[in-house]
Design an enzyme around this catalytic site. Sequence first.
Site, PDB file in Angstrom:
ATOM      1  N   GLU A   1       2.561  47.300  -4.097  1.00  0.00           N
ATOM      2  CA  GLU A   1       3.147  48.039  -5.218  1.00  0.00           C
ATOM      3  C   GLU A   1       3.500  49.470  -4.800  1.00  0.00           C
ATOM      4  O   GLU A   1       4.538  50.009  -5.186  1.00  0.00           O
ATOM      5  CB  GLU A   1       2.157  48.052  -6.389  1.00  0.00           C
ATOM      6  CG  GLU A   1       2.822  48.237  -7.729  1.00  0.00           C
ATOM      7  CD  GLU A   1       1.855  47.968  -8.867  1.00  0.00           C
ATOM      8  OE1 GLU A   1       1.953  46.902  -9.482  1.00  0.00           O
ATOM      9  OE2 GLU A   1       1.002  48.810  -9.139  1.00  0.00           O
TER      10      GLU A   1
ATOM     11  N   GLU B   1       6.586  49.307  -2.857  1.00  0.00           N
ATOM     12  CA  GLU B   1       7.715  49.040  -3.757  1.00  0.00           C
ATOM     13  C   GLU B   1       8.144  50.330  -4.469  1.00  0.00           C
ATOM     14  O   GLU B   1       9.343  50.604  -4.598  1.00  0.00           O
ATOM     15  CB  GLU B   1       7.311  47.973  -4.789  1.00  0.00           C
ATOM     16  CG  GLU B   1       8.468  47.515  -5.657  1.00  0.00           C
ATOM     17  CD  GLU B   1       8.043  46.547  -6.760  1.00  0.00           C
ATOM     18  OE1 GLU B   1       6.871  46.111  -6.786  1.00  0.00           O
ATOM     19  OE2 GLU B   1       8.908  46.241  -7.616  1.00  0.00           O
TER      20      GLU B   1
ATOM     21  N   CYS C   1       0.070  44.351 -13.511  1.00  0.00           N
ATOM     22  CA  CYS C   1      -1.251  43.702 -13.364  1.00  0.00           C
ATOM     23  C   CYS C   1      -1.751  43.111 -14.669  1.00  0.00           C
ATOM     24  O   CYS C   1      -2.552  42.178 -14.678  1.00  0.00           O
ATOM     25  CB  CYS C   1      -2.310  44.698 -12.931  1.00  0.00           C
ATOM     26  SG  CYS C   1      -1.800  45.817 -11.692  1.00  0.00           S
TER      27      CYS C   1
ATOM     28  N   SER D   1       7.164  46.073 -11.896  1.00  0.00           N
ATOM     29  CA  SER D   1       6.983  45.811 -10.471  1.00  0.00           C
ATOM     30  C   SER D   1       7.097  44.309 -10.253  1.00  0.00           C
ATOM     31  O   SER D   1       6.654  43.514 -11.080  1.00  0.00           O
ATOM     32  CB  SER D   1       5.591  46.291 -10.045  1.00  0.00           C
ATOM     33  OG  SER D   1       5.215  45.666  -8.842  1.00  0.00           O
TER      34      SER D   1
ATOM     35  N   LYS E   1      -5.390  36.158 -19.076  1.00  0.00           N
ATOM     36  CA  LYS E   1      -5.304  35.674 -17.683  1.00  0.00           C
ATOM     37  C   LYS E   1      -5.209  34.146 -17.654  1.00  0.00           C
ATOM     38  O   LYS E   1      -4.709  33.568 -16.698  1.00  0.00           O
ATOM     39  CB  LYS E   1      -6.504  36.156 -16.879  1.00  0.00           C
ATOM     40  CG  LYS E   1      -6.435  37.638 -16.524  1.00  0.00           C
ATOM     41  CD  LYS E   1      -5.424  37.904 -15.413  1.00  0.00           C
ATOM     42  CE  LYS E   1      -5.217  39.392 -15.180  1.00  0.00           C
ATOM     43  NZ  LYS E   1      -4.079  39.668 -14.275  1.00  0.00           N
TER      44      LYS E   1
ATOM     45  N   GLU F   1      -1.558  33.633 -17.975  1.00  0.00           N
ATOM     46  CA  GLU F   1      -0.876  34.022 -16.733  1.00  0.00           C
ATOM     47  C   GLU F   1      -1.019  32.933 -15.664  1.00  0.00           C
ATOM     48  O   GLU F   1      -0.067  32.605 -14.964  1.00  0.00           O
ATOM     49  CB  GLU F   1      -1.466  35.338 -16.213  1.00  0.00           C
ATOM     50  CG  GLU F   1      -0.765  35.860 -14.976  1.00  0.00           C
ATOM     51  CD  GLU F   1      -1.455  37.078 -14.391  1.00  0.00           C
ATOM     52  OE1 GLU F   1      -0.932  38.187 -14.561  1.00  0.00           O
ATOM     53  OE2 GLU F   1      -2.526  36.930 -13.752  1.00  0.00           O
TER      54      GLU F   1
ATOM     55  N   GLU G   1       5.836  30.530 -12.760  1.00  0.00           N
ATOM     56  CA  GLU G   1       6.161  31.473 -11.663  1.00  0.00           C
ATOM     57  C   GLU G   1       4.972  31.674 -10.725  1.00  0.00           C
ATOM     58  O   GLU G   1       5.151  32.124  -9.592  1.00  0.00           O
ATOM     59  CB  GLU G   1       6.507  32.869 -12.230  1.00  0.00           C
ATOM     60  CG  GLU G   1       7.675  32.940 -13.170  1.00  0.00           C
ATOM     61  CD  GLU G   1       7.275  32.697 -14.619  1.00  0.00           C
ATOM     62  OE1 GLU G   1       6.161  32.172 -14.875  1.00  0.00           O
ATOM     63  OE2 GLU G   1       8.087  33.002 -15.497  1.00  0.00           O
TER      64      GLU G   1
ATOM     65  N   CYS H   1      -9.394  46.964 -18.586  1.00  0.00           N
ATOM     66  CA  CYS H   1      -9.996  45.611 -18.539  1.00  0.00           C
ATOM     67  C   CYS H   1     -11.474  45.599 -18.897  1.00  0.00           C
ATOM     68  O   CYS H   1     -11.993  44.551 -19.314  1.00  0.00           O
ATOM     69  CB  CYS H   1      -9.832  45.007 -17.158  1.00  0.00           C
ATOM     70  SG  CYS H   1      -8.163  45.097 -16.536  1.00  0.00           S
TER      71      CYS H   1
END
Length: 463
Positions: free
Chosen positions: A164, A167, A184, A204, A243, A246, A251, A388
Amino acid sequence: MVDKDTDIIKIDEELCTGCRRCAEVCPVDAIEGKQGTPQFINVEKCVMCGQCIQICSAYASIFEEYRTSREDKLRERKMPVTLEEPIFAAYNIGDLPKVKKALTNTEAFTMVQCAPAVRVAIAEEFGMPLGSLAPGKLAAALRQLGFKRIYDTNFAADLTIMEEGSELVQRITEGGPLPMFTSCCPAWVKFVEQEYPELIPHLSSCKSPQQMAGTMFKTYGAQVDGIEPESIYSVAIMPCTCKKFESQRPEMNTDGYQNVDAVLTTRELAYLIKEAGIDFSSLPEEDFDKPLGMYSGAGHLFCATGGVMEAAIRTAYELITNEPIPNVNIQYVRGSQGVRRGVVHAGDVKVKTVVVSGLKNVAPILEEIKKGNADFHFMEVMTCPVGCVSGGGQPKVLLPKDTEIAYKNRISSTYRHDEEQTYRKSHENPEIKAIYKNFLGEPLGHKSHHLLHTEYKQRGYCK
Ligand code: SF4
Ligand code: SF4
């Protein structure tokens, strides 16, 4: 169209009193219903953060009969029927049956990762003080449960910083799109996809640390153990209910292998430990396995609001200036205000940063960006109140005064754990250096891009 996998967060209509406390904490107004009647969740709007689960205090009383028995309710929720704890109106569907099956399957090579926020909260489930730091007992418990490799999301957080950070530098030097957003937090990503699709290019392209870890398990991890990727069952222990969503995204798949096969929240892992009869508080301190379990203090910071930014600054400063950062503790990104702005002076380069905690605080900034008025380069967003550590899958704390203490203690344990580490910068983690040397090549290189980056897309609901 509603994805079938959005059905993770639920409200039990037999238990819901219609108090609407959950609606007050929902960052996207996804809880619908009249005061005093059972509520329901608009799944198209819901970002699955689990904050409604954390606040709900209506539970099944053992003195009352319900249409559905407690045992059936537990089965429906995929929780152990032996569970001796109250069950609440707002809940998430669990993944325990899948994980238990993998643990008894002799052909499955189980690899588990632990998100940083889990080690500062799981001990609360076993009567230890709020915010107790227990990485060693956590590793020991996972080993006793029978996982073959006890790896760590913190390692992948270090990897995320390498990718990251590179990037961001590339976007600054080669012309955007800027500002760049962290990717994230899956609830934040889902929010952008469904409510601000025009801003998706700002996210990102990095996968989250959870997904990077899963990818590395089934590639590098397979190589380390000399096994085939298909024999690996990849489990993630997360403080976050989103999560689960996710991990099911199409993907999040590399060469036909889903990066993460099952996600347990911190609460679900505690149920598993209790069901196995493990006495958590008297467990010995054990280590995570190498190579994918070695981490720096920076990687651990990902669980606190501002942590991704702090980790990124520690590395970016040194990459830009080739000099050690004067003070590794970046105070201005820490704290509990909803929005914290700052500037990193790295030699002649000035990188302007914004840290946002709580999804409700981000809309004005996104509107600013849409109008072309954004004057910063990099923005970290965490959906949950203090990052988190306050995620929807964390141990439930019912009294508001205890919630405040829990959040404060979990955050201070986070910074303490960072200070205890031999390496405090992601790029100094020896196993990170080794993985680039022996396997990945360079950050943003061909292999890194294939394994560690992804694309996001517009979702059904748009405001
Ligand atoms: S789900 Fe819980 S917090 Fe929400 S209205 Fe029902 S009882 Fe209240
Ligand atoms: S999970 Fe989060 S977004 Fe979904 S209804 Fe609950 S509080 Fe709202």
